[in-house]
Write an enzyme that holds these catalytic residues in place. Sequence first.
Site, PDB file in Angstrom:
ATOM      1  N   LYS A  20     -11.670  -1.592   6.907  1.00 38.09           N
ATOM      2  CA  LYS A  20     -10.732  -2.440   7.740  1.00 38.09           C
ATOM      3  C   LYS A  20     -11.197  -2.351   9.224  1.00 38.09           C
ATOM      4  O   LYS A  20     -11.191  -3.364   9.693  1.00 38.09           O
ATOM      5  CB  LYS A  20      -9.225  -1.804   7.443  1.00 38.09           C
ATOM      6  N   ASP A  51      -1.314   6.914   6.137  1.00 40.56           N
ATOM      7  CA  ASP A  51      -2.515   6.059   5.853  1.00 40.56           C
ATOM      8  C   ASP A  51      -2.687   4.936   7.258  1.00 40.56           C
ATOM      9  O   ASP A  51      -1.863   3.929   7.261  1.00 40.56           O
ATOM     10  CB  ASP A  51      -2.005   5.346   4.599  1.00 40.56           C
ATOM     11  N   TRP A  74       0.870  -1.316   0.187  1.00 39.40           N
ATOM     12  CA  TRP A  74       0.045   0.094  -0.111  1.00 39.40           C
ATOM     13  C   TRP A  74       0.661   1.416   0.136  1.00 39.40           C
ATOM     14  O   TRP A  74       0.458   2.332  -0.799  1.00 39.40           O
ATOM     15  CB  TRP A  74      -0.999  -0.006   1.145  1.00 39.40           C
TER      16      TRP A  74
HETATM   17  C1  LIG Z   1      -6.724  -2.042   2.150  1.00 35.77           C
HETATM   18  C2  LIG Z   1      -5.908  -0.745   2.149  1.00 35.77           C
HETATM   19  C3  LIG Z   1      -5.779   0.383   1.329  1.00 35.77           C
HETATM   20  C4  LIG Z   1      -6.690   0.215   0.207  1.00 35.77           C
HETATM   21  O1  LIG Z   1      -7.968   0.706   0.343  1.00 35.77           O
HETATM   22  P1  LIG Z   1      -9.107   0.875  -0.712  1.00 35.77           P
HETATM   23  O2  LIG Z   1     -10.026   1.389   0.288  1.00 35.77           O
HETATM   24  O3  LIG Z   1      -9.424  -0.385  -1.330  1.00 35.77           O
HETATM   25  O4  LIG Z   1      -8.652   1.709  -1.609  1.00 35.77           O
HETATM   26  C5  LIG Z   1      -4.693   1.195   1.520  1.00 35.77           C
HETATM   27  N1  LIG Z   1      -3.960   1.239   2.389  1.00 35.77           N
HETATM   28  C6  LIG Z   1      -3.809   0.096   3.598  1.00 35.77           C
HETATM   29  C7  LIG Z   1      -3.122   0.227   4.677  1.00 35.77           C
HETATM   30  C8  LIG Z   1      -4.783  -0.847   3.313  1.00 35.77           C
HETATM   31  O5  LIG Z   1      -4.885  -1.726   4.333  1.00 35.77           O
END
Ligand SMILES: *Cc1c(COP(=O)(O)O)cnc(C)c1O
Length: 354
Positions: A194, A170, A103
């Site tokens: 998540k 993030d 990511w």
């Molecule tokens: C799942 C995830 C993403 C991507 O998320 P989307 O909403 O599917 O674009 C980005 N960063 C992390 C740390 C993730 O676990």
Amino acid sequence: MSKKHNFSAGPCILPQEVFEKSAQAILDFNGIGLSILEISHRSKDFVPVMEEARAIVKRLLKLGDDYEVVYLGGGASLQFLMVPFNLMKAENGKAAYLDTGTWAANAIKEAKHLGQVDVVASSKDENYSYIPKNYTVGEGYDYFHCTSNNTIYGTQMKTFPDVPTSLVCDMSSDIFSRVLDFSKFDLIYAGAQKNMGPAGVTMVCVKKDILGKTGRNIPSYLDYSLHIKKESMFNTPPVFPVYATLLTLQHLENNGGIAAAEIRNEAKAKLLYGEIDRNPMFETFCKEEDRSLMNVSFKLTDESKKEEFDNAWKAAGINGLNGHRSLGGYRASLYNALPIESVQVLVEVMNSIK
Ligand SMILES: *Cc1c(COP(=O)(O)O)cnc(C)c1O
């Protein structure tokens, strides 16, 4: 059908109460004779939902009025692009990134569309099995971007560097899971699916004074300032995911907030890592000091036991234990809503493999 033990990495398990209240709101929202799926986002019934969904994030993160919260579409992946659009200078823009996994690498790739990206440290050379620590972020960067928890590899940043620029993180896979000094961050984003709600919405929490400084023309949807000005209603927001997210965060607030969630999450992680360390049939992918409390990525030490183990966990009512397709093995995601009883069931299954 009884409820499965859901270790899915995302979309993930949410509190049962959230499923029940969401289901009720689809049938009849707040007793108004309409479904939440069929009402205007500007109606007097939904506007307070958005207001509260924005406010509760700041309460839980203990942030003040210098921060704003918006809910956007496009997933965390769109934030990989929105962050540089809003923070990277139009002329000689330059950002620093920490590369700790897939990511993070995707975020780097998108930022490169808009300016210079310096990767200050990377653990790619060792298949992202650790968090780089001895790096410095020099002067002259528009921001520094990191990923607090690496959902695929099962590593987690335990501390965050002091940087001479805006700190962007993030937090998709560990937001609201542990106590941090969130005021250290200038921008936090998280795809809801998540640890905070269903798929379809992304939360962005930004310190207002970092915006509007790039000299860049930002396309409307990509402009945080516009979303803030419109109180997260620039266009039709993902009404239902925002509502289910609010229910999830209310559940968290009513159950002791982040501090209590952290204690529960630590207990779950301790139980599972304890079994992996004790049981010679299993091992983790990553360095012990960087282990994630949220995503426990592990593998069998003897691949010939794969069928036996797979059959055993499936028979025990466990769902979502397969590792990410890029890493293989197994991954147990221990998000806030996963009860410790589910971890106990998994540990018993692991213990039965001889
Ligand atoms: C799942 C995830 C993403 C991507 O998320 P989307 O909403 O599917 O674009 C980005 N960063 C992390 C740390 C993730 O676990």
